[in-house]
Motif scaffolding. Structure first.
Motif, PDB file in Angstrom:
ATOM      1  N   ALA A  52       1.794  13.874   3.612  1.00 24.76           N
ATOM      2  CA  ALA A  52       1.972  12.082   3.333  1.00 24.76           C
ATOM      3  C   ALA A  52       1.866  11.686   1.767  1.00 24.76           C
ATOM      4  O   ALA A  52       2.447  10.989   1.324  1.00 24.76           O
ATOM      5  N   GLN A  57       2.496   8.330   0.124  1.00 23.42           N
ATOM      6  CA  GLN A  57       1.866   7.430   0.875  1.00 23.42           C
ATOM      7  C   GLN A  57       0.349   7.186   0.686  1.00 23.42           C
ATOM      8  O   GLN A  57      -0.333   8.125  -0.169  1.00 23.42           O
ATOM      9  N   THR A  58      -0.166   6.053   0.665  1.00 21.61           N
ATOM     10  CA  THR A  58      -1.576   5.650   0.501  1.00 21.61           C
ATOM     11  C   THR A  58      -2.306   6.104   1.457  1.00 21.61           C
ATOM     12  O   THR A  58      -1.925   6.570   2.772  1.00 21.61           O
ATOM     13  N   ASP A  60      -4.351   4.392   3.122  1.00 22.70           N
ATOM     14  CA  ASP A  60      -4.445   3.444   4.202  1.00 22.70           C
ATOM     15  C   ASP A  60      -2.967   3.484   4.983  1.00 22.70           C
ATOM     16  O   ASP A  60      -3.068   3.377   6.427  1.00 22.70           O
ATOM     17  N   GLU A  61      -1.872   3.717   4.373  1.00 19.01           N
ATOM     18  CA  GLU A  61      -0.712   4.163   5.309  1.00 19.01           C
ATOM     19  C   GLU A  61      -0.817   5.314   6.122  1.00 19.01           C
ATOM     20  O   GLU A  61      -0.262   5.427   7.331  1.00 19.01           O
ATOM     21  N   ILE A  64      -2.693   4.430   9.423  1.00 16.53           N
ATOM     22  CA  ILE A  64      -1.966   3.831  10.497  1.00 16.53           C
ATOM     23  C   ILE A  64      -1.076   4.655  11.216  1.00 16.53           C
ATOM     24  O   ILE A  64      -0.635   4.851  12.192  1.00 16.53           O
ATOM     25  N   SER A  65      -0.620   5.828  10.364  1.00 12.91           N
ATOM     26  CA  SER A  65       0.179   6.611  10.915  1.00 12.91           C
ATOM     27  C   SER A  65      -0.188   7.801  11.960  1.00 12.91           C
ATOM     28  O   SER A  65       0.059   8.226  12.710  1.00 12.91           O
ATOM     29  N   ALA A  70      -9.049   5.393   7.021  1.00  5.93           N
ATOM     30  CA  ALA A  70      -8.662   5.640   5.737  1.00  5.93           C
ATOM     31  C   ALA A  70      -9.867   6.408   4.936  1.00  5.93           C
ATOM     32  O   ALA A  70      -9.575   7.268   4.268  1.00  5.93           O
TER      33      ALA A  70
END
Length: 466
Positions: A52, A57-58, A60-61, A64-65, A70
């Motif tokens: 990621a 990607q952060t 946080d992202e 979600i995934s 986080a």
């Protein structure tokens, strides 16, 4: 990327792929680095965070995934991962710079592999360029070892009108190589050249002087690109065979060529056994050499005779070509020449290794080249070669077996050589036996005695001649 197989010929390296650093490379480099320092590969969650992060990607992202918080992904997974990579790579690694850090490691590994592959390819290329020593060495070959100014003596002799060169040496000592070197030098001077190997002449021709001399004229004419006009010049009713052959040379072959002709006859000792032709033939050659002292047309002919030993047939001293002209006797290579030959084969041998091989085979050109070929092409190593040399598993087995078959066909010759190899001092034999064994290259002459020409022959034939 890099595709490697066990066969070097199948190695494929895409040099342009250095710019194609992708996710699979990132994972391989990180996995390898961590395993070297921790003994463990990336965990599943570390792989997810690394991939990621590669996709920018952060946390946080990622949360979600992947269904994690986080904070967990950042502090418990990410921070620990970057810390482990910092230790493994020896430089500060963070989420922002891990790509560059891993890429540098990848490029270093890549370049190292490419360099290794290129070196192996270069070695393979060099190996392919090393010729197997099955015949003479071509004149322009790097593997030709010059013989202490003998070549220059031959080159200076061959330009003299009506010259005669006699090259003598036992079997496999380089007579044909030197002969072809002389021919090449003559061609560079725009001379016409003819090379004939008398060992290839059929027996039915060698038992008839007229057939043999017609064969000689025909083969020489072909190599000179001249039409066969034997029927126009050959007068069997009035002239003898020698006279017909001489006339054909004097009135046709030598007059049709504007440049000197070098006629090289190799393996002339192969016809020593044919009494039907030998006395007249060699007498004719001697007469041609004598004619050149007074005849301009015969000065165009330059003769090169190569043979294994002295002719062992009764010839009139005034008719034999073997006591005329310039004698060239080939001897074994000295240590300096052997060192040069090893260097040409790409072998970085020290003085001890050179002496080990020479203790076995002396300075015999063929035996040396065969050993160096086998080691240089990675088929064996020197230590193993020396251990197995005189055995059936050794590199010389075919060579030795060929000699054994000849000896087994003559009990007298086998008995004589058995005495030689089992004696710690030189053995006295009769002249015929010395002549035969020396022509084969099996013995070295010391006054009226002989000893094995090398330890290889002593060791092998002590075992098999029982």
């Amino acid at each position: 990327m890099l595709q490697m197989t066990d066969s070097l010929s199948n190695i494929k390296v895409n040099i342009n792929s250095i710019s194609d650093f992708d996710w699979s490379d990132v994972k391989k480099v990180a996995d390898s680095a961590l395993f070297k320092t921790t003994g463990k590969y990336l965990s599943d969650i570390e792989v997810k965070v690394l991939q990621a992060s590669w996709m920018q990607q952060t946390y946080d992202e990622m949360a979600i995934s992947y269904g994690y918080s986080a904070e967990y992904l950042n502090k418990d997974v990410g921070n620990k991962l970057w810390h482990k990579l910092t230790t493994a790579l020896g430089e500060k690694v963070t989420k922002k710079n891990f790509k560059a850090a891993l890429r540098r490691v990848w490029e270093k590994q890549y370049n190292s592999v490419v360099s290794e592959v290129n070196q192996e390819l270069q070695i393979t290329k060099q190996i392919k360029q090393i010729p197997f020593p099955e015949s003479f060495v071509p004149p322009d070959s790097d593997f030709y070892i010059e013989r202490n100014n003998l070549e220059n003596i031959c080159f200076e002799t061959i330009i003299k009108p009506g010259s005669l060169i006699r090259i003598k040496a036992p079997k496999l000592m380089g007579k044909t190589s030197l002969t072809n070197r002389i021919i090449a030098n003559a061609k560079n001077r725009s001379y016409q050249t003819v090379y004939l190997d008398l060992s290839s002449v059929e027996r039915k021709i060698l038992t008839d002087l007229d057939k043999f001399l017609r064969w000689l004229c025909c083969m020489i004419g072909r190599q000179l690109k001249l039409e066969n006009q034997l029927n126009d010049y050959w007068d069997s009713e009035i002239l003898g065979s020698n006279d017909n052959c001489t006339v054909y040379f004097e009135e046709y072959l030598l007059t049709e060529i504007d440049f000197p002709i070098v006629l090289a006859l190799d393996n002339v000792d192969k016809i020593f056994a044919y009494t039907e032709v030998i006395e007249d033939f060699f007498g004719m050659l001697r007469s041609w050499h004598e004619k050149a002292k007074i005849s301009e047309i015969w000065q165009q002919l330059r003769l090169v005779l190569a043979h294994s030993t002295e002719v062992y047939v009764p010839l009139d001293i005034n008719q034999s070509p073997f006591n005329a002209g310039v004698p060239i006797e080939l001897i074994e290579f000295n240590q300096q020449q052997v060192e040069k030959l090893a260097a040409i084969h790409g072998l970085n041998w020290n003085e001890v290794q050179i002496q080990q091989l020479m203790k076995l085979v002396g300075g015999h050109p063929f035996l040396l080249r065969l050993a160096m070929y086998q080691v240089a092409t990675k088929k064996t190593n020197l230590e193993k070669l020396l251990q197995e040399a005189s055995t059936e598993a050794g590199i010389y087995s075919n060579h030795l077996r060929g000699y054994l078959e000849v000896l087994q066909d003559s009990s007298e010759l086998a008995d004589a050589f058995r005495l030689v190899v089992n004696s710690s001092s030189p053995v006295e034999l009769n002249s015929i036996l010395i002549y035969k064994l020396h022509s084969m290259g099996l013995v070295e002459k010391l006054d009226n005695c002989v000893k094995p020409s090398c330890n290889l022959y002593r060791d092998y034939f002590q075992r098999v001649l029982v």
